[in-house]
Design a protein around this motif. Structure first.
Motif, short mmCIF file in Angstrom:
data_model
loop_
_atom_site.label_atom_id
_atom_site.label_comp_id
_atom_site.label_asym_id
_atom_site.label_seq_id
_atom_site.Cartn_x
_atom_site.Cartn_y
_atom_site.Cartn_z
N THR A 62 0.86 -1.18 0.00
CA THR A 62 0.00 0.00 0.00
C THR A 62 0.89 1.23 0.00
N TYR A 63 0.59 2.16 -0.88
CA TYR A 63 1.38 3.37 -1.04
C TYR A 63 0.50 4.59 -0.84
N ARG A 64 1.05 5.58 -0.15
CA ARG A 64 0.37 6.87 0.03
C ARG A 64 0.96 7.82 -1.00
N ILE A 65 0.11 8.50 -1.75
CA ILE A 65 0.58 9.44 -2.77
C ILE A 65 -0.03 10.82 -2.52
N ARG B 50 2.09 14.79 -8.47
CA ARG B 50 1.41 15.97 -9.01
C ARG B 50 0.09 15.55 -9.65
N LEU B 51 -0.89 16.43 -9.54
CA LEU B 51 -2.19 16.27 -10.17
C LEU B 51 -2.46 17.56 -10.93
N LEU B 52 -2.53 17.45 -12.27
CA LEU B 52 -2.67 18.61 -13.15
C LEU B 52 -3.97 18.54 -13.94
N ILE B 53 -4.54 19.69 -14.24
CA ILE B 53 -5.71 19.80 -15.09
C ILE B 53 -5.35 20.76 -16.21
N ARG B 54 -5.58 20.32 -17.44
CA ARG B 54 -5.26 21.14 -18.61
C ARG B 54 -6.55 21.47 -19.35
N THR B 55 -6.73 22.77 -19.61
CA THR B 55 -7.91 23.24 -20.33
C THR B 55 -7.50 23.73 -21.70
N SER B 56 -8.48 23.87 -22.57
CA SER B 56 -8.25 24.47 -23.89
C SER B 56 -9.40 25.41 -24.20
N ARG B 57 -9.21 26.24 -25.21
CA ARG B 57 -10.19 27.26 -25.57
C ARG B 57 -10.96 26.85 -26.82
N THR B 58 -12.13 27.44 -26.93
CA THR B 58 -12.93 27.24 -28.13
C THR B 58 -13.70 28.54 -28.40
N GLY B 59 -14.41 28.60 -29.48
CA GLY B 59 -15.19 29.78 -29.80
C GLY B 59 -14.44 30.74 -30.70
N LEU B 60 -15.18 31.70 -31.24
CA LEU B 60 -14.59 32.67 -32.17
C LEU B 60 -13.52 33.54 -31.52
N ARG C 77 -3.51 20.39 -2.70
CA ARG C 77 -3.86 19.60 -1.51
C ARG C 77 -4.73 18.43 -1.94
N TRP C 78 -4.11 17.25 -1.95
CA TRP C 78 -4.82 16.02 -2.30
C TRP C 78 -4.02 14.86 -1.74
N SER C 79 -4.67 13.73 -1.60
CA SER C 79 -3.97 12.54 -1.14
C SER C 79 -4.64 11.32 -1.74
N GLY C 80 -3.85 10.26 -1.82
CA GLY C 80 -4.38 9.03 -2.38
C GLY C 80 -3.73 7.82 -1.74
N ASP C 81 -4.44 6.72 -1.81
CA ASP C 81 -3.94 5.43 -1.36
C ASP C 81 -3.99 4.47 -2.53
N VAL C 82 -2.88 3.79 -2.77
CA VAL C 82 -2.78 2.82 -3.86
C VAL C 82 -2.43 1.47 -3.23
N ALA C 83 -3.29 0.50 -3.41
CA ALA C 83 -3.01 -0.86 -2.95
C ALA C 83 -2.66 -1.68 -4.18
N VAL C 84 -1.45 -2.23 -4.20
CA VAL C 84 -0.93 -2.93 -5.37
C VAL C 84 -0.88 -4.43 -5.13
N ALA C 85 -1.47 -5.16 -6.05
CA ALA C 85 -1.31 -6.61 -6.15
C ALA C 85 -0.74 -6.84 -7.54
N ALA C 86 0.60 -6.77 -7.66
CA ALA C 86 1.27 -6.75 -8.96
C ALA C 86 0.92 -7.96 -9.82
N SER D 242 -7.62 5.09 -4.42
CA SER D 242 -8.59 6.08 -3.94
C SER D 242 -7.87 7.41 -3.77
N VAL D 243 -8.52 8.47 -4.21
CA VAL D 243 -7.93 9.81 -4.17
C VAL D 243 -8.99 10.79 -3.69
N THR D 244 -8.57 11.73 -2.83
CA THR D 244 -9.43 12.81 -2.39
C THR D 244 -8.72 14.13 -2.66
N VAL D 245 -9.44 15.06 -3.28
CA VAL D 245 -8.91 16.37 -3.68
C VAL D 245 -9.68 17.45 -2.93
#
Length: 186
Positions: free
Chosen positions: A7-10, A16-26, A40-49, A58-61
């Protein structure tokens, strides 16, 4: 590169958690394509490789923790005032409505693939609305996990920003990206 069971805490400052937007319209030439970072966010990753279907994420933002990192394009560079205006708009009722909806959550429901190429499907909850999303990702040779998903804002009740009577607006689809250094090398 190996991904070990466990189990890993991220979260920041390493991931990093990024959001990229783009433009539209005239009037799209007047606006900016934005890169926002959730601070400010955190997540838990449980790995069964050996059995990725038993893995989970699971991630909470915190919705009021988005910083405008970059604005490309546009007729002029983004100012500090522009950044403050964007943040206020983002936190408002038509966008994230942070006063009423302080968090966004993601809970995986199905994971397939290998560390080199994987898909994580799960439930994304924004503004009290839950819909499925699939993230596609991979691991770099140094163990950095990275991936992305495209989401349509209006599906979660977010009205894409518009100005100049709709001549300039953000595209309804935004790209969410994650970068988690060293996870696959732990």
């Amino acid at each position: 590169m190996t991904l070990s069971d466990g189990t890993y805490r991220i979260g920041p400052p390493d991931a990093r958690l990024l959001i990229r937007t783009s433009r539209t319209g005239l009037g799209r030439r007047a606006g900016h394509d934005l890169t926002l970072e959730v601070t400010r966010w955190s997540g838990d990753v449980a790995v069964a490789a050996g059995a990725p279907e038993r893995s989970s994420v699971s991630v909470t933002v915190e919705t009021d923790s988005w910083d405008i990192r970059e604005g490309t394009g546009g007729l002029k560079p983004l100012t500090d005032g522009d950044r403050a205006d964007i943040k206020r708009t983002l936190e408002g009722k038509g966008q994230l409505h942070t006063a009423e909806h302080p968090t966004i959550t993601f809970r995986s429901t199905h994971i397939t693939g290998t560390p080199q190429s994987f898909e994580i499907t799960g439930d994304l909850t924004i503004k009290g609305r839950t819909h499925p999303v699939t993230l596609r990702g991979s691991a770099d040779p140094d163990g950095t996990l990275r991936g992305s998903a495209s989401i349509t804002q209006s599906t979660w009740g977010i009205k894409p920003y518009a100005a100049f009577l709709g001549a300039l607006k953000l595209a309804d689809e935004v790209r969410v990206e994650f970068i988690c250094p060293g996870v696959a090398g732990r």
